[in-house]
Design a protein around this motif. Sequence first.
Motif, PDB file in Angstrom:
ATOM      1  N   THR A   1     116.129 109.355 113.314  1.00 46.18           N
ATOM      2  CA  THR A   1     117.498 109.501 112.813  1.00 46.18           C
ATOM      3  C   THR A   1     117.708 110.816 112.068  1.00 46.18           C
ATOM      4  O   THR A   1     118.829 111.299 111.961  1.00 46.18           O
ATOM      5  N   THR A   2     116.623 111.381 111.543  1.00 39.50           N
ATOM      6  CA  THR A   2     116.740 112.546 110.657  1.00 39.50           C
ATOM      7  C   THR A   2     116.005 113.790 111.160  1.00 39.50           C
ATOM      8  O   THR A   2     116.243 114.883 110.648  1.00 39.50           O
TER       9      THR A   2
ATOM     10  N   GLN B   1     130.766 102.824 103.742  1.00 44.61           N
ATOM     11  CA  GLN B   1     131.277 102.389 105.043  1.00 44.61           C
ATOM     12  C   GLN B   1     130.439 103.016 106.158  1.00 44.61           C
ATOM     13  O   GLN B   1     130.262 102.434 107.226  1.00 44.61           O
ATOM     14  N   MET B   2     129.918 104.229 105.909  1.00 49.71           N
ATOM     15  CA  MET B   2     129.086 104.893 106.922  1.00 49.71           C
ATOM     16  C   MET B   2     127.853 104.061 107.255  1.00 49.71           C
ATOM     17  O   MET B   2     127.505 103.900 108.422  1.00 49.71           O
ATOM     18  N   ALA B   3     127.168 103.583 106.224  1.00 52.62           N
ATOM     19  CA  ALA B   3     125.961 102.791 106.463  1.00 52.62           C
ATOM     20  C   ALA B   3     126.331 101.522 107.218  1.00 52.62           C
ATOM     21  O   ALA B   3     125.700 101.165 108.219  1.00 52.62           O
TER      22      ALA B   3
ATOM     23  N   SER C   1     128.806 101.068 109.120  1.00 50.98           N
ATOM     24  CA  SER C   1     129.210 101.473 110.464  1.00 50.98           C
ATOM     25  C   SER C   1     127.990 101.700 111.377  1.00 50.98           C
ATOM     26  O   SER C   1     128.046 101.433 112.575  1.00 50.98           O
ATOM     27  N   GLY C   2     126.889 102.176 110.791  1.00 51.80           N
ATOM     28  CA  GLY C   2     125.711 102.497 111.601  1.00 51.80           C
ATOM     29  C   GLY C   2     124.832 101.297 111.919  1.00 51.80           C
ATOM     30  O   GLY C   2     123.952 101.381 112.785  1.00 51.80           O
TER      31      GLY C   2
ATOM     32  N   VAL D   1     120.620 109.304  98.310  1.00 58.77           N
ATOM     33  CA  VAL D   1     120.286 110.720  98.443  1.00 58.77           C
ATOM     34  C   VAL D   1     120.971 111.475  97.318  1.00 58.77           C
ATOM     35  O   VAL D   1     122.069 111.091  96.909  1.00 58.77           O
TER      36      VAL D   1
ATOM     37  N   LYS E   1     115.579 112.526  98.881  1.00 58.33           N
ATOM     38  CA  LYS E   1     116.163 112.364 100.216  1.00 58.33           C
ATOM     39  C   LYS E   1     116.461 110.906 100.560  1.00 58.33           C
ATOM     40  O   LYS E   1     115.867 109.983 100.010  1.00 58.33           O
TER      41      LYS E   1
ATOM     42  N   SER F   1     123.052 107.419 104.059  1.00 58.51           N
ATOM     43  CA  SER F   1     123.629 106.258 104.733  1.00 58.51           C
ATOM     44  C   SER F   1     123.019 106.090 106.117  1.00 58.51           C
ATOM     45  O   SER F   1     122.819 104.960 106.588  1.00 58.51           O
ATOM     46  N   ASN F   2     122.739 107.210 106.778  1.00 58.93           N
ATOM     47  CA  ASN F   2     122.122 107.147 108.101  1.00 58.93           C
ATOM     48  C   ASN F   2     120.712 106.558 108.020  1.00 58.93           C
ATOM     49  O   ASN F   2     120.306 105.778 108.878  1.00 58.93           O
TER      50      ASN F   2
ATOM     51  N   ALA G   1     120.993 102.775 107.386  1.00 61.34           N
ATOM     52  CA  ALA G   1     121.347 102.070 108.628  1.00 61.34           C
ATOM     53  C   ALA G   1     120.158 102.044 109.586  1.00 61.34           C
ATOM     54  O   ALA G   1     119.905 101.023 110.245  1.00 61.34           O
TER      55      ALA G   1
ATOM     56  N   THR H   1     122.391 115.645 102.052  1.00 57.10           N
ATOM     57  CA  THR H   1     121.060 115.452 102.637  1.00 57.10           C
ATOM     58  C   THR H   1     119.918 115.699 101.649  1.00 57.10           C
ATOM     59  O   THR H   1     118.774 115.333 101.948  1.00 57.10           O
ATOM     60  N   ALA H   2     120.209 116.364 100.543  1.00 55.57           N
ATOM     61  CA  ALA H   2     119.156 116.842  99.630  1.00 55.57           C
ATOM     62  C   ALA H   2     118.131 117.691 100.374  1.00 55.57           C
ATOM     63  O   ALA H   2     116.963 117.732 100.007  1.00 55.57           O
TER      64      ALA H   2
ATOM     65  N   MET I   1     129.809 106.283 112.905  1.00 53.56           N
ATOM     66  CA  MET I   1     129.336 106.660 111.568  1.00 53.56           C
ATOM     67  C   MET I   1     129.986 107.946 111.093  1.00 53.56           C
ATOM     68  O   MET I   1     130.417 108.046 109.948  1.00 53.56           O
TER      69      MET I   1
ATOM     70  N   SER J   1     133.511 107.376 110.347  1.00 52.02           N
ATOM     71  CA  SER J   1     133.607 106.581 109.128  1.00 52.02           C
ATOM     72  C   SER J   1     133.452 107.454 107.879  1.00 52.02           C
ATOM     73  O   SER J   1     134.071 107.195 106.847  1.00 52.02           O
TER      74      SER J   1
ATOM     75  N   VAL K   1     121.141 115.551 115.986  1.00 52.06           N
ATOM     76  CA  VAL K   1     119.801 115.464 115.422  1.00 52.06           C
ATOM     77  C   VAL K   1     118.878 114.893 116.494  1.00 52.06           C
ATOM     78  O   VAL K   1     119.299 114.055 117.278  1.00 52.06           O
TER      79      VAL K   1
ATOM     80  N   GLY L   1     120.148 117.499 111.693  1.00 47.99           N
ATOM     81  CA  GLY L   1     121.594 117.306 111.685  1.00 47.99           C
ATOM     82  C   GLY L   1     121.843 115.836 111.475  1.00 47.99           C
ATOM     83  O   GLY L   1     121.045 115.163 110.841  1.00 47.99           O
TER      84      GLY L   1
END
Lengths: 210, 210
Positions: free
Chosen positions: A44-45, A79-81, A83-84, A165, A191, A194-195, A198, B45-46, B80, B83, B165, B192
């Motif tokens: 994811t990152t 909401q982002m988390a 949503s994911g 984060v 670090k 929300s991503n 999720a 993102t830190a 996401m 969102s 990403v 990303g």
Amino acid sequence: MKVQLQKVLPAEIERRSFEIIGEELGNIRLDPVNEPVIKRVIHTTADFDYARTLCFSEKAVEKGIAAIKAGACIVTDTQMARSGINKSTLAAFGGEAFCFMSDEDIAQTAKQNGTTRATASMDKAVTLKKPVIFAIGNAPTALVRLYELIQDGIITPELIIGVPVGFVNVVESKELIMQTKIPYIVAKGRKGGSNVAAAICNALLYKAKE
Amino acid sequence: MKVQLQKVLPAEIERRSFEIIGEELGNIRLDPVNEPVIKRVIHTTADFDYARTLCFSEKAVEKGIAAIKAGACIVTDTQMARSGINKSTLAAFGGEAFCFMSDEDIAQTAKQNGTTRATASMDKAVTLKKPVIFAIGNAPTALVRLYELIQDGIITPELIIGVPVGFVNVVESKELIMQTKIPYIVAKGRKGGSNVAAAICNALLYKAKE
């Protein structure tokens, strides 16, 4: 410069990505139970730091999976988390994902109490009548409030995914959660996101489904 | 171990975070126009790598802000990212945020054509009758399809935020976008994410609002 794209079928992209992650982890040995969580966060990152910073309390992954199978809800601080999160897989086990951050009463309560909305959201989560997994990817104040609610015996979450984060009280809020007796998955340091929150939920959901 | 929390008022957390980011950037000189975008991505993102990896075509930030002020829509490749975008600020300028990924026709089209849903989503975005900013935080196949649509003269986006990403064709898809004449903000390399895409949109939105 000519850009050369690799020919990978849509259905193969994720599998190939996990292969590459495995190759690049090289000699780093991951606990086999935690491995799907760690790899999904790296997926994811694209950030291999997480192989080092993700901390798991004893049997946290097993406990998280068991909670999902028992129909636990997931409460997020963005909401982002929410949503994911793969909500259809969660629903198949009887669970539901909540984020109270945009609720009108939350804005009011936070203003009245001089707290963040994340703090007020955690108080609202206390009223849920089901077992709860918290997935906190943004607000350290959410973790701090959870810590207080746990210490006061007001809630006993099934699992805390503590991956906010940032720069103000983020490191400290994660340390607080690791001092409780609640099962946790925490990304030490600044670090997270929300991503990441999720991704950890989804790793558990996919394992529960296997 | 006693954890010491800093006393920072809720309203002050973001300002204090940006101060810390400024301090830690130290001697790194950022272009003042790009600076709010870079700092907001680091805030999200830190991860200070972004001070080095974020690439801006000439006047990309100015053009993005102008497009927002003129009522441009934003199309994302994940729910996401959509969102995370400040949609009320966008709406104040007459814009709207779209993500077609969960649309039923997208799943069908992708299956028929043997493409990803992200590819099919880009084709659907062509039908929008308004200027469009693309904010791609996940799928390199979205960027590849945008490149083809641009090369074929089918679309002329106002701006492409190209920050997928991952590990398969991510680096390459970003290189492709940087070869077009379309204004871009791209995070070189593998990193990303949907959170980064949303953060860049919000940095532009907040600047537009000033």
